[in-house]
Design an enzyme around this catalytic site. Structure first.
Site, PDB file in Angstrom:
ATOM      1  N   ASP A 124      20.172 -20.655  -7.904  1.00 20.46           N
ATOM      2  CA  ASP A 124      18.967 -21.242  -7.339  1.00 20.46           C
ATOM      3  C   ASP A 124      18.977 -22.778  -7.426  1.00 20.46           C
ATOM      4  OD1 ASP A 124      16.336 -21.305  -6.334  1.00 20.46           O
ATOM      5  OD2 ASP A 124      15.512 -21.322  -8.367  1.00 20.46           O
TER       6      ASP A 124
ATOM      7  N   GLU B 161      22.409 -15.694 -16.565  1.00 18.58           N
ATOM      8  CA  GLU B 161      21.963 -14.517 -15.811  1.00 18.58           C
ATOM      9  C   GLU B 161      23.072 -13.793 -15.067  1.00 18.58           C
ATOM     10  OE1 GLU B 161      18.605 -15.525 -13.364  1.00 18.58           O
ATOM     11  OE2 GLU B 161      17.302 -15.748 -15.095  1.00 18.58           O
TER      12      GLU B 161
ATOM     13  N   TYR C 219       9.875 -14.363 -16.414  1.00 15.32           N
ATOM     14  CA  TYR C 219       8.766 -15.115 -15.816  1.00 15.32           C
ATOM     15  C   TYR C 219       7.522 -14.254 -15.731  1.00 15.32           C
ATOM     16  CZ  TYR C 219      12.092 -18.764 -14.648  1.00 15.32           C
ATOM     17  OH  TYR C 219      13.006 -19.773 -14.721  1.00 15.32           O
TER      18      TYR C 219
ATOM     19  N   GLU D 293      13.887 -19.321 -20.363  1.00 14.93           N
ATOM     20  CA  GLU D 293      13.237 -19.707 -19.097  1.00 14.93           C
ATOM     21  C   GLU D 293      11.942 -18.943 -18.948  1.00 14.93           C
ATOM     22  OE1 GLU D 293      15.412 -19.488 -15.422  1.00 14.93           O
ATOM     23  OE2 GLU D 293      17.241 -20.258 -16.361  1.00 14.93           O
TER      24      GLU D 293
HETATM   25  C1  GCB Z   1      16.063 -18.127 -13.114  1.00 18.12           C
HETATM   26  C2  GCB Z   1      17.306 -18.921 -12.996  1.00 18.12           C
HETATM   27  C3  GCB Z   1      17.047 -20.329 -12.510  1.00 18.12           C
HETATM   28  C4  GCB Z   1      16.030 -20.307 -11.386  1.00 18.12           C
HETATM   29  C5  GCB Z   1      14.739 -19.740 -11.922  1.00 18.12           C
HETATM   30  C6  GCB Z   1      13.650 -19.656 -10.849  1.00 18.12           C
HETATM   31  O1  GCB Z   1      15.983 -17.145 -13.793  1.00 18.12           O
HETATM   32  O2  GCB Z   1      18.042 -18.943 -14.183  1.00 18.12           O
HETATM   33  O3  GCB Z   1      18.267 -20.892 -12.097  1.00 18.12           O
HETATM   34  O4  GCB Z   1      15.816 -21.569 -10.839  1.00 18.12           O
HETATM   35  O5  GCB Z   1      14.968 -18.455 -12.408  1.00 18.12           O
HETATM   36  O6  GCB Z   1      12.870 -20.573 -10.732  1.00 18.12           O
HETATM   37  O7  GCB Z   1      13.628 -18.663 -10.137  1.00 18.12           O
END
Ligand code: GCB
Length: 646
Positions: A212, A465, A518, A554
């Protein structure tokens, strides 16, 4: 599990011949990995930065091979076709108004000219050409002669170009760089061809990848020439033992001396003196020999932000290397390495100098407007000032090794680093094959030898990941993590996981469990009310599974600066503030108490950053605490309040 230095282990094992042989082999293996010392000036070395405005051309031929069939390196680039100005260092993507250049896939060609001082033209001087990094595959010619090739971005490569240089006229350096990603590159990607499709333009193809961030390309870090004497220090590896009462420390060092024939020889042939100096230049202790120990009584330890008033204290290890019998100062190579004395260990928590360390940090990117991933001091210093403003004590070099200058600043400012390999987006089975593994092991070797002397680096991350639920991931990551520990037994190693706690097969081999999740965003989008319960359940499950400290690597939510709503809605500034408060409740319950399982929290991301175009990305990824122009969104103040209080 405590990470004792292997030097200490070696001396403990001296009584046993078997063990001695085992550790001696390890010792030699470390020497076999070519480390590249950062180029620096000294009484014996000069550095000439040839970055600046270079000539540039994309190879637009349909198979992208015109540069090779027409041998563009043999003449000035202008003679084989049109060129444009291109800054070095910088990604080439955002420099022009051309979509073709922004999204270009294939070989691009760079060229510049330089003069050399006559003083460099003597029998005792070797001249090295060093590229700080170029993305992704590079070939380099000097005056039309190929001098090196390198696979992989984000890491430096160099070559002895002494015999290729001219002193009566100008020199020409040509660098061809190809950004194509395949299933076996790191990061991986693939090219999709639309052959036989009547609904696409003829010859149409796209580069696809599963990570990403925008696949910025070009020469990303400075290109330098530097000199050394014929006999030079080519590698230095340091490790440390600190007594539990902090009254004494031992600096263990191994130095590789390389001679003019580029053969690695036993240091016994050379005269090596090593002097340890304090930050203000006082001599603390000195010794001789290519490997050894330096004792420091009452050491000023290296501490990260928040653990001491005395943050980021650095000693200097001065290495003098010359040939026996010809020890005139002109023949002696002098290299100064800044080191920080500290220990890192992991048991139920992460410990620095024996004291528990709780990570409060950010995930970052090397990403700035116009220059892309190109190194730029203004942006780097600004970012460090913002980290300081936040009160962060750490970041992860997500998702690739950062510039050496950034690592040096981390040492000085006491910012702890989780140093990551560019293995991001390993999502499909064809990424877990021997070809990738071989490259992965090489990259690990280059990364560890480049960064092992940085006190700020407290952990290696070998990937982000990956599909660690695939059965083949177990053996793959065991091999990679074993290799890291073999090269550096003094730091913990991990990879960052987003597979389910019930399906992952590879975190069995990590020292610290690092997870991305998240809550309130990808999971239960818009439902902040479930975050506390769900997050706590999730982290406890991981702890039940592995029984190792956890860093929540994260978490976060997208915010478009200037969007507001009360009650909050996704993408507003208020929404991330709400998501944060819920996370903090869970973090606090898991980091305190009789059984703290949480070793740290890193919010994603420090600043908004560029990504590939996608329906889920509105002008890039918007999870930054700061905009891409480094202005704070309101959640930045909430994090600042927390980090400064913690
Ligand atoms: C993740 C990735 C990261 C992305 C992030 C996102 O899990 O490790 O590279 O930018 O999520 O914002 O989706």
């Amino acid at each position: 599990f405590t990470f004792k230095t292997f030097f200490a282990m070696k001396s403990l094992c001296c009584v046993s011949l078997f063990c001695y042989v085992t550790f001696t082999l390890l010792f030699y293996e470390i020497r076999d990995v070519a480390g590249i010392l950062y180029p620096q000036e000294s009484e014996s070395r000069e550095v000439k930065d040839i970055s600046g405005r270079w000539r540039f051309r994309t190879d637009n031929s349909s198979s992208r091979d015109a540069g090779f069939t027409q041998r563009w390196w043999e003449r000035g680039l202008e003679e084989s076709g049109p060129v444009i100005d291109m800054p070095v260092p910088a990604s080439y993507n955002d420099i022009t108004q051309e979509k073709n250049i922004r999204d270009f896939v294939g070989w691009v060609w760079y060229e510049t000219n330089f003069f050399l001082p006559k003083s460099w033209n003597n029998a005792n001087t070797r001249v090295w050409l060093r590229v700080g990094s170029a993305h992704y595959y590079s070939m380099v010619w000097v005056n039309g002669v190929k001098v090196m090739e390198h696979e992989g971005g984000h890491l430096p490569f160099e070559s002895d170009v002494t015999t290729r240089l001219q002193y009566v006229t100008t020199n020409r350096v040509t660098i061809a760089v190809n950004n194509t990603l395949t299933p076996n590159t790191l990061p991986p990607g693939k090219i999709n061809h639309y052959m036989g499709r009547d609904d696409y333009p003829e010859g149409y193809f796209t580069q696809e990848y599963q990570f990403d961030f925008f696949n910025y390309a070009g020469i990303h870090r400075p290109v330098k020439l530097y000199t050394t004497p014929l006999v030079r220090t080519s590698e230095i590896a340091t490790t440390y033992d600190v007594t539990t009462d902090h009254a004494s420390a031992t600096v263990h060092y191994v130095i590789n001396i390389t001679d003019g024939a580029e053969r690695r020889r036993l240091f016994a042939n050379y005269n090596v003196t090593v002097v340890l100096q304090s930050a203000n230049g006082d001599v603390i202790n000195k010794t001789t020999g290519g490997e050894g120990d330096i004792i420091v009584t009452n050491p000023r330890l290296w501490w990260p932000v928040g653990m001491s008033e005395d943050v980021g204290y650095l000693y200097t290890l001065v290495v003098y290397a010359g040939v026996f019998g010809m020890n005139a100062p002109t023949n002696t190579d002098i290299y100064r390495l800044k080191i920080g004395i500290r220990s890192v260990s992991v048991d139920s928590s992460i410990k620095i100098n024996g004291r528990p360390f709780y990570v409060i940090g950010v995930g970052k990117h090397e990403d700035w407007d116009v220059r892309g991933k190109g190194f730029d001091w203004s942006m780097v210093v600004k970012d460090f000032n913002l980290l300081d403003w936040l009160g962060a004590n750490a970041f992860r070099t997500s998702h690739y090794p950062y510039a050496e200058e950034i690592m040096q600043m981390c040492d000085e400012r006491g910012i702890v680093v989780v140093d990551e390999c560019p293995a991001v987006g390993m999502r499909s089975a064809d990424n877990f094959v021997n070809k990738t593994l071989t490259h992965h092991l090489n990259v690990i070797g280059e990364l560890v030898t480049r960064d092992r002397n940085h006190p700020s680096v407290i952990m290696w991350s070998v990937a982000n990941e990956p599909s660690s639920q695939l059965p083949q991931a177990a053996n793959y990551f065991k091999t990679v993590l074993d290799r890291v520990r073999e090269l550096d037994p003094t730091r913990p190693a991990t990879f960052v996981c987003n597979a389910g706690y019930d399906s992952d097969v590879a975190t069995a081999f990590v020292d610290v469990v690092c997870v991305n999740k998240y809550e309130g965003w990808y999971d239960d989008a818009g439902r902040v009310e479930v975050i506390r319960k769900r997050l706590s359940y999730f982290l406890n499950k991981w702890y039940e599974k592995r029984g190792k400290p956890i860093i929540h690597m994260e978490w976060g939510a997208g915010v478009i600066s200037g969007f507001h709503s009360d009650p909050s809605l996704m993408y507003t500034e208020e929404y991330l503030c709400d998501v944060m408060r819920e996370h903090f409740q869970t973090f606090d319950s898991l980091r305190a108490g009789s059984n703290p399982i949480l070793a740290g929290e890193m919010i994603w991301n420090f600043a908004d950053f560029a990504t590939a175009q996608a329906t889920t990305r509105a002008y890039g990824n918007r999870k930054g605490l700061f905009t891409r122009h480094r202005q704070p969104k309101s959640p930045a103040f909430v994090i600042r309040e927390r980090y400064r209080t913690l």
